[in-house]
Design a protein around this motif. Structure first.
Motif, PDB file in Angstrom:
ATOM      1  N   THR C   6       0.830  -1.204   0.000  1.00 50.72           N
ATOM      2  CA  THR C   6       0.000   0.000   0.000  1.00 50.72           C
ATOM      3  C   THR C   6       0.861   1.249   0.000  1.00 50.72           C
ATOM      4  OG1 THR C   6      -0.123  -0.124   2.400  1.00 50.72           O
ATOM      5  CG2 THR C   6      -1.918  -1.128   1.154  1.00 50.72           C
ATOM      6  N   LYS C   7       2.181   1.061  -0.111  1.00 53.27           N
ATOM      7  CA  LYS C   7       3.072   2.217  -0.163  1.00 53.27           C
ATOM      8  C   LYS C   7       3.142   2.745  -1.594  1.00 53.27           C
ATOM      9  CE  LYS C   7       4.572   1.745   4.146  1.00 53.27           C
ATOM     10  NZ  LYS C   7       4.228   2.708   5.191  1.00 53.27           N
ATOM     11  N   HIS C 513      -8.459   8.359  -7.011  1.00 48.94           N
ATOM     12  CA  HIS C 513      -7.739   9.214  -6.050  1.00 48.94           C
ATOM     13  C   HIS C 513      -7.812   8.686  -4.632  1.00 48.94           C
ATOM     14  CE1 HIS C 513      -8.362  12.990  -8.779  1.00 48.94           C
ATOM     15  NE2 HIS C 513      -7.578  12.083  -9.309  1.00 48.94           N
ATOM     16  N   GLU C 514      -8.935   8.089  -4.285  1.00 44.50           N
ATOM     17  CA  GLU C 514      -9.087   7.655  -2.896  1.00 44.50           C
ATOM     18  C   GLU C 514      -8.017   6.636  -2.547  1.00 44.50           C
ATOM     19  OE1 GLU C 514     -13.286   6.675  -2.060  1.00 44.50           O
ATOM     20  OE2 GLU C 514     -13.784   8.195  -3.562  1.00 44.50           O
ATOM     21  N   THR C 515      -7.557   5.920  -3.552  1.00 41.53           N
ATOM     22  CA  THR C 515      -6.488   4.939  -3.342  1.00 41.53           C
ATOM     23  C   THR C 515      -5.116   5.595  -3.478  1.00 41.53           C
ATOM     24  OG1 THR C 515      -7.938   3.246  -4.237  1.00 41.53           O
ATOM     25  CG2 THR C 515      -5.585   2.732  -4.123  1.00 41.53           C
ATOM     26  N   THR C 516      -4.899   6.268  -4.588  1.00 38.49           N
ATOM     27  CA  THR C 516      -3.572   6.836  -4.860  1.00 38.49           C
ATOM     28  C   THR C 516      -3.168   7.845  -3.783  1.00 38.49           C
ATOM     29  OG1 THR C 516      -3.933   6.548  -7.218  1.00 38.49           O
ATOM     30  CG2 THR C 516      -2.199   8.073  -6.574  1.00 38.49           C
ATOM     31  N   PHE C 517      -4.069   8.750  -3.447  1.00 37.72           N
ATOM     32  CA  PHE C 517      -3.730   9.771  -2.456  1.00 37.72           C
ATOM     33  C   PHE C 517      -3.506   9.119  -1.084  1.00 37.72           C
ATOM     34  CE2 PHE C 517      -5.950  13.560  -4.779  1.00 37.72           C
ATOM     35  CZ  PHE C 517      -5.003  13.470  -5.785  1.00 37.72           C
ATOM     36  N   ALA C 518      -4.305   8.097  -0.777  1.00 39.96           N
ATOM     37  CA  ALA C 518      -4.125   7.410   0.510  1.00 39.96           C
ATOM     38  C   ALA C 518      -2.774   6.706   0.549  1.00 39.96           C
ATOM     39  CB  ALA C 518      -5.263   6.414   0.736  1.00 39.96           C
ATOM     40  N   GLN C 519      -2.334   6.178  -0.588  1.00 41.18           N
ATOM     41  CA  GLN C 519      -1.012   5.539  -0.633  1.00 41.18           C
ATOM     42  C   GLN C 519       0.091   6.554  -0.305  1.00 41.18           C
ATOM     43  OE1 GLN C 519      -1.930   3.184  -4.539  1.00 41.18           O
ATOM     44  NE2 GLN C 519       0.048   2.431  -3.809  1.00 41.18           N
ATOM     45  N   ILE C 520      -0.051   7.746  -0.884  1.00 39.95           N
ATOM     46  CA  ILE C 520       0.970   8.773  -0.648  1.00 39.95           C
ATOM     47  C   ILE C 520       1.021   9.120   0.840  1.00 39.95           C
ATOM     48  CG2 ILE C 520       1.594  11.173  -1.104  1.00 39.95           C
ATOM     49  CD1 ILE C 520       0.202  10.868  -3.830  1.00 39.95           C
ATOM     50  N   VAL C 521      -0.163   9.292   1.417  1.00 44.66           N
ATOM     51  CA  VAL C 521      -0.226   9.688   2.826  1.00 44.66           C
ATOM     52  C   VAL C 521       0.269   8.552   3.708  1.00 44.66           C
ATOM     53  CG1 VAL C 521      -1.804  10.334   4.678  1.00 44.66           C
ATOM     54  CG2 VAL C 521      -2.033  11.377   2.413  1.00 44.66           C
ATOM     55  N   SER C 522      -0.160   7.351   3.387  1.00 44.12           N
ATOM     56  CA  SER C 522       0.278   6.188   4.164  1.00 44.12           C
ATOM     57  C   SER C 522       1.797   6.058   4.108  1.00 44.12           C
ATOM     58  CB  SER C 522      -0.397   4.933   3.592  1.00 44.12           C
ATOM     59  OG  SER C 522       0.146   3.777   4.170  1.00 44.12           O
ATOM     60  N   ILE C 527       1.297   5.687   8.273  1.00 44.66           N
ATOM     61  CA  ILE C 527      -0.010   5.326   8.846  1.00 44.66           C
ATOM     62  C   ILE C 527      -0.634   4.268   7.952  1.00 44.66           C
ATOM     63  CG2 ILE C 527      -2.346   6.269   9.131  1.00 44.66           C
ATOM     64  CD1 ILE C 527      -0.995   8.694  10.360  1.00 44.66           C
ATOM     65  N   PRO C 528      -1.251   3.244   8.527  1.00 41.72           N
ATOM     66  CA  PRO C 528      -1.822   2.186   7.676  1.00 41.72           C
ATOM     67  C   PRO C 528      -2.760   2.772   6.615  1.00 41.72           C
ATOM     68  CG  PRO C 528      -1.938   1.550   9.973  1.00 41.72           C
ATOM     69  CD  PRO C 528      -1.462   2.975   9.947  1.00 41.72           C
ATOM     70  N   ALA C 606       1.098   8.415  15.405  1.00 39.08           N
ATOM     71  CA  ALA C 606      -0.177   8.359  16.119  1.00 39.08           C
ATOM     72  C   ALA C 606      -0.023   8.891  17.540  1.00 39.08           C
ATOM     73  CB  ALA C 606      -0.701   6.917  16.129  1.00 39.08           C
ATOM     74  N   GLU C 607       1.102   8.562  18.163  1.00 36.35           N
ATOM     75  CA  GLU C 607       1.327   9.069  19.535  1.00 36.35           C
ATOM     76  C   GLU C 607       1.465  10.585  19.530  1.00 36.35           C
ATOM     77  OE1 GLU C 607       3.717   5.654  21.964  1.00 36.35           O
ATOM     78  OE2 GLU C 607       4.626   6.267  20.064  1.00 36.35           O
TER      79      GLU C 607
END
Lengths: 194, 264, 795
Positions: C6-7, C513-522, C527-528, C606-607
């Protein structure tokens, strides 16, 4: 769209001319014709129910005559509204010529179709126009041949003739009706679409 | 679409009665043409008589000499019938190439034949195989059935019950699809039968038609070469943005030769 | 395809597909509001007509009808027309002709489908019934469809105030230098080219639901837009004169756009205005026939193009004269497509030193034309690549050789073209080499001979295209006439539990985008993937946005998200330093973990997020609580995806049918986030490009102006069985000026493929004497070309 029609009729030109003189003949022979009225010197209105396959549409049409050259040729313009189905607009040149064993009626019509008919039915326009013209002439020959009944409209024709007799044009105006008759052929050529 | 009354009779008699009760009643089989016309508001029947619940109109029966297909039999039922495929593979092939799966799962042979769309596939089979159209009133030979554009020998109140296809010695249907609609731009069914060769064309003219000159040439020599020089007259053929009359006339010859080669 | 991580670089399955495939998507037509009514638009059946009067009385009296509005009602309320977003200047120095584009026709209808009136009723059926009762008295007028004809004197005028129907004539490049090159040319290759008009045909037709809340004096518009913020801006500032903060525009799930849903249309603006008039929500959903008639069409250029070559087959000059059909009205980006997005690409991948382009944009009585997948760049690529392929044949060079002799070499970047653009990076030889390998060009002659034995003519065609994507540096765009900025906005919000919501101004309508952008953020925040949600398409949720088109979402929208994440990481580092009691400089960040250098003391993202929202041990003197950052990113240059397409066809000479037997696309998209999605985008683009080359073409009757291809009976959409299994690969050089090194991939397939297809057919039919072919290469057209060529040979 351009439509060329030529039909040889086993009838003398004068007979055809005279028959086309009678609006009731035309009404009886034009497939789906519901009414046919003169509204001005050179202007006529017709209502035609065109049916091609599953599609049917009621057209109200106007025909205006120009370049009259009785008894051989003339031109006309026509337009018809078919409500949801669309519209038709165009012009036609019509000729009657003597040929062996009868005469030939020729018509070159240019028509523009609009609305749904144009958007949906382009593949069928030529065929439908050809079919309608053929039906008209078939009905016409049958009617003139004296076999009598060119279909269901014959009965209505008889009744309607009484009306038209009251307003029947003088003999000298025969060419007007002839022109209109062929004009309506032009209209139905264009009407017969989808 | 405009509002209409809807009826779903279960017998032919009931359907005929319903159709006779109203001037602007219309029968509907699979509805693959009529529904589109209704949605576009280009048809406005007052009453719609749905033939779909008339059980006796559906089904396929094959004996050694004839394939009988009920009018309400769907294209995919014909296409996927092992009996039809064994008896007249050309017919199964034709049915399997109509439209797409959705159309084939809904459209019916009777609807297609009664509608006589100039580009429909089935009319080529009916005419090319020399079938007989059985109605609630009579039997009509294929040669008498297709009259003109969307016009058949069916009278008002007359419904197709079944189509009887004689099993040919060999036959094939080859169509060239119009790219957009996938209807036949031209399609040819050729069949060698006990009574000679039949060759019928759809898509090219006002309705399905036979080509006697090709049939005669093939009767003497059932080979593609025999009809190589036999052209149909382009004058009366259909003209639209996908095909000029000359192109259609040319395609008829090409497809006829391919059909002859494919016949089995 | 990459590893299924997912990276970044992983072919993560598209998270949005679950709802699409299970029928859980929520499209505009799925939205229903209490008291909702329905609109039906009365459209002109005429291409050109004077409207003498509109009698709405029968319609008003019909069952269920709430209102019937015409252009007069809008004019009485001072409602403006639809604006054009890009001002081009004529060669005279004057601004382009910009006639009004009313929401409902004022006095004249100018194309078949033009909006004349709207009927609003309780039910859709009642609205349709009543629409038939609106009696419009038209005078039919002559129409003009062809742009070349429209420029002739004496032709009908689309707008009385625009003489010769000419919107503008525009030039780019040095005409003197180009003319000089042609004077000394060894050989000149010339072509007359038509870039056929296309109708977009998104799976979901356009739709809108508009409502007005009198209590809050607030409008809400749900609509099928590719850029809801721009829709809100234009609606409020230019069309309806509404306060921007009192309008919410939502584009929920949208089923495809391809450009056609960038623009504000008459329907949603009329509905928004009318919803207040009648005090009820109103819904409208286009029928497919309406889509054909009134969605903005694409392409429609007629071009004379010439290439000057020296004795070695090097390009020394190029001249292009294009007439672009704009349709009846100026759509939002209509003026930019045949100019800024077209002529600037005429250098292609080549070192052609002198180029001159002249573009005349013309009004005709047809549907407005605007950007459609590729927008200007497919037209440019078609001109350049058809010329190059023809020049190769003229000069007796192989398709690869003529290209290699003219490619911009890798050491020449950054490369300034003679048509304004500055390419940052690329390796054109690499993609061509890989494409030839993948296409097995070496084995082609054998395959050609084998096909010949089967009676088929086999041919091969090349296209080495370039595009300018990542629209756009606002200052450059502004200097070129843009009336808006072309940056993008993004916001990254960490929640106290370490979950993330990303807000973007980009809009996803198929792109993933919901996948690609989430990959970038992850990837960046460690973050998972499943803990990242991407929100788009709502002006009340995302701060701002310029929407999705021009392959810009990742390069510009993705970069904005990266900028926001940079701020998040910066702030988090300071929080972590405080919590870990270390100097900020000693905090190392990697994959979601803050570590004190050289120790095992660390904190997860997360902490840190939790601490930011529960700031008990927190540097409150220096930092605000919370972890929510936003950024606007304005690119410094366009991105320049490029690639090599090789098409192999077999033609049946008896029927004219063309089969694409192999199609190879090797592209340079810069860094790739999700290879599977990129490949999917390439497949879709290729389908549309091949569709243009072989199948699709809008046909208007030249006399009546009626749209003949008004349904799928006559307009040929590409289907799966029209296409081969594509051979797709990438050879990537990272973009040098955005933080992700990405270039964009959405349009490449549609841009690169058409000339490859056409040249493959011409190559196949050379033995039969065919030298040119117009798109779409339908069976009829190919057969006719063979007949004509054979006739010429006999003669």
């Amino acid at each position: 769209m351009e439509l060329q029609q030529e039909r040889q009729l086993p009838l003398p030109r004068d007979t055809v001319w005279d028959a086309l003189n009678d609006p009731e003949v035309l009404k009886a022979c034009i497939p789906g014709c519901e009414s046919f009225d003169r509204v001005d010197d050179n202007a006529y209105e017709a209502a035609v129910k065109a049916k091609v396959g599953p599609v049917n549409a009621r057209f109200k049409g106007k025909v205006t005559l120009t370049d009259l050259n009785p008894p051989a040729s003339y031109s006309m313009s026509f337009q018809g509204q078919g409500g949801q189905a669309g519209f038709v607009k165009g012009s036609a040149d019509v000729t009657l010529t003597d040929t062996e064993g009868g005469c030939t009626v020729g018509s070159t019509a240019k028509a523009q179709l609009g609305g749904k008919l144009a958007q949906l039915g382009s593949r069928l326009i030529d065929g439908a126009a050809r079919k309608t013209a053929n039906e008209f002439f078939d009905n016409f020959v049958e009617y003139m041949g004296g076999s009598g009944e060119p279909g269901e409209t014959a009965g209505e024709t008889a009744a309607a003739t009484v009306d038209s007799a009251a307003t029947a044009p003088a003999r000298s105006q025969a060419w007007v009706w002839a022109a209109v008759g062929a004009g309506v052929v032009g209209v139905i050529l264009a009407f017969a679409l989808l | 679409m405009y509002a209409f009354g809807y009826h779903r009779p279960t017998t032919i008699d009931e359907a005929v009665t319903l159709l006779g009760q109203s001037e602007d009643a219309s029968a509907i089989a699979g509805g693959q043409t009529l529904l589109q016309s209704l949605k576009q508001r280009l048809a406005q029947p007052g009453e719609l008589v749905d033939l779909g619940a008339i059980k006796e109109l559906s089904g396929i029966a094959v004996d050694g000499r004839t394939v009988v297909i009920g009018a309400l039999t769907k294209h995919n039922e014909v296409a996927l019938s092992s009996e039809v495929r064994k008896a007249v593979p050309a017919l199964a092939d034709l049915a399997g190439a109509i439209g797409d799966h959705q159309v084939r799962n809904v459209g019916t042979i009777g609807g297609s034949v009664a509608n006589s769309d100039p580009a429909a596939d089935y009319p080529a089979a009916v005419l090319g195989l020399g079938a007989t159209v059985e109605t609630n009133q009579r039997r009509i030979a294929a040669d008498d059935f297709f009259i003109d554009l969307f016009e058949t020998a069916l009278e008002p109140g007359e419904l197709i019950k079944a189509i009887h296809f004689p099993v040919p010695k060999r036959a094939a249907y080859v169509k060239f699809a119009q790219p957009a609609s996938r209807y036949a731009l031209a399609g040819v069914m050729v069949a060698e039968t006990g009574d000679g060769v039949r060759l019928a064309v759809t898509g090219a003219g006002a309705c399905a038609f036979r080509v006697p000159a090709m049939e005669q040439a093939l009767a003497g020599d059932f080979s593609a070469d025999a009809i190589k020089g036999v052209q149909v007259d382009a004058d009366e053929l259909n003209d639209d943005i996908h095909g000029t009359p000359a192109y259609r006339a040319h395609l008829v010859n090409v497809l006829a030769r391919r059909a002859v080669e494919a016949a089995r | 395809m990459g590893e299924p991580t997912t990276k970044i670089g992983g072919s993560t399955r598209r998270s949005e597909d679950k709802r699409f495939l299970t029928g859980q998507g929520r499209y505009t037509d799925d939205i229903n509001m209490a008291g909702q009514t329905y609109a039906c638009f009365v459209r002109s059946p005429h291409a050109h007509a004077r409207i003498n009067s509109i009698d709405t009385s029968m319609a008003r009296d019909a069952d269920g009808v709430l209102a019937v509005f015409t252009g007069e009602d809008l004019a009485n309320d001072g409602i403006g027309g639809l604006p054009c977003g890009w001002q081009i200047h004529d060669v005279s120095g004057e601004p382009m002709a910009e006639p009004p584009h009313p929401l409902l026709a004022q006095g004249k209808a100018r194309y078949v489908g033009d909006h004349v009136a709207v009927v609003i009723a309780e039910t859709k059926q009642q609205a349709r019934d009543a629409a038939e009762l609106v009696d419009v008295d038209y005078d039919m007028l002559d129409a003009v469809i062809s742009p070349a004809k429209a420029l002739e004197s004496g032709q009908p005028l689309v707008h009385d105030e625009v003489p010769d129907n000419r919107c503008y004539t525009w030039e780019l490049g040095d005409s003197g230098a180009a003319d000089e090159a042609f004077e000394r040319a060894h050989h000149v290759t010339s072509l007359d080219l038509v870039n056929n008009r296309l109708i977009p045909n998104a799976l979901e037709p356009r739709a809108a639901v508009a409502s007005y809340s009198p209590g809050e004096d607030h409008y809400t518009l749900y609509t099928t837009s590719q850029n809801p913020h721009l829709a809100r801006l234009l609606l409020s500032a230019f069309v309806l004169n509404l306060p921007e903060h009192k309008v919410r525009v939502v584009s929920p799930d949208v089923g495809g756009g391809f450009g056609s849903k960038i623009y504000p249309y008459a329907e949603e603006a009329t509905l928004t205005w009318a919803s207040k008039k009648i005090g009820r929500p109103i819904k409208w959903t286009a029928e497919r026939v309406e889509s054909f008639l009134s969605d903005a069409h694409g392409r429609d250029h007629v071009t004379r193009a010439e290439m000057a070559l020296d004795t070695d087959g090097r390009f020394i000059g190029m001249r292009v004269d294009t007439k672009a059909n704009l349709g009846a009205y100026l759509s939002t980006f209509a003026s930019a497509v045949p100019t800024i997005l077209y002529a600037t690409l005429l250098a292609g991948q080549y070192t052609t030193p002198a180029i001159h382009a002249r573009v005349t944009a013309v009004f005709t009585h047809t549907a407005p034309v605007d950007a459609y997948r590729g927008a200007g760049r497919p037209e440019a690529t078609y001109v350049v690549e058809r010329l190059v392929s023809q020049a190769a044949r003229d000069m007796g060079l192989s398709q690869a050789e003529i290209r290699r002799r003219n490619f911009i070499p890798t050491d020449a970047f950054p490369y300034q073209t003679p048509v304004a653009l500055n390419y940052d990076v690329g390796d054109y030889d690499a993609t061509l080499t890989r494409a030839e390998e993948l296409a097995d060009v070496a084995g082609f002659e054998g395959r050609r001979e084998e096909a010949q034995k089967r009676g088929k003519y086999r041919g091969i065609g090349y296209s080495t295209y370039i595009e300018a994507c990542g629209l756009a540096p606002s200052n450059i765009a502004g200097a070129l006439g843009a009336r808006a900025g072309l940056y993008e906005a993004g916001e990254v919000r960490l929640h106290p539990t370490g979950k993330v919501t990303v807000f973007t101004g980009s809009h996803s309508h198929g792109q993933g985008h919901e996948t690609t952008f989430a990959q970038i953020v992850s990837d960046r925040l460690g973050i998972p993937f499943d803990d990242v949600d991407v929100v788009h398409g709502d002006t009340d949720r995302s701060a701002f946005g310029m929407g999705t088109y021009g392959s810009r979402s990742l390069a510009v929208g993705g970069s904005a998200i990266v900028k926001a994440m940079d701020k998040i990481i910066d702030k988090s580092r300071r929080i972590a330093a405080h919590m870990l009691e270390a100097a900020e400089a000693d905090i190392e960040y990697d994959d979601g973990t803050f570590r004190v250098a050289g120790t095992d003391k660390s904190l997860s993202m997360a902490e840190v997020a939790f601490s930011a929202y529960v700031p008990h041990n927190y540097p409150l003197e220096q930092l605000e609580p919370g972890l929510d950052e936003s950024a606007f990113y304005d690119p410094t240059n366009f991105t320049y995806p490029a690639g090599s397409h090789i098409c192999e066809v077999e033609v049946d000479p008896d029927t004219g049918r063309v089969e694409i037997v192999n199609f190879t696309a090797v592209d340079d998209f810069g860094n790739v986030i999700n290879p599977m999605i990129v490949e999917g985008q390439v497949h879709g683009g290729l389908a549309q490009g091949i569709g243009q080359a072989l199948l699709e073409g809008a046909v208007y009757d030249a006399e009546s102006g009626q749209l003949i291809t008004g349904t799928y009976m006559d307009y040929t959409m590409p289907r799966a069985d029209d296409l081969p299994s594509f051979r797709v690969d990438t050879c990537n050089t990272p973009c040098t000026h955005n933080p992700l090194g990405v270039k964009g991939c959405g349009e490449a397939g549609a841009i690169g493929s058409p000339p490859a297809v056409i040249d493959a057919i011409i190559d196949a039919l050379r033995p039969l004497g065919v030298t040119d072919l117009e798109m779409p290469a339908t069976p009829l057209r190919v057969w006719q070309a063979i007949q004509d060529a054979q006739g010429r040979q006999v003669a």
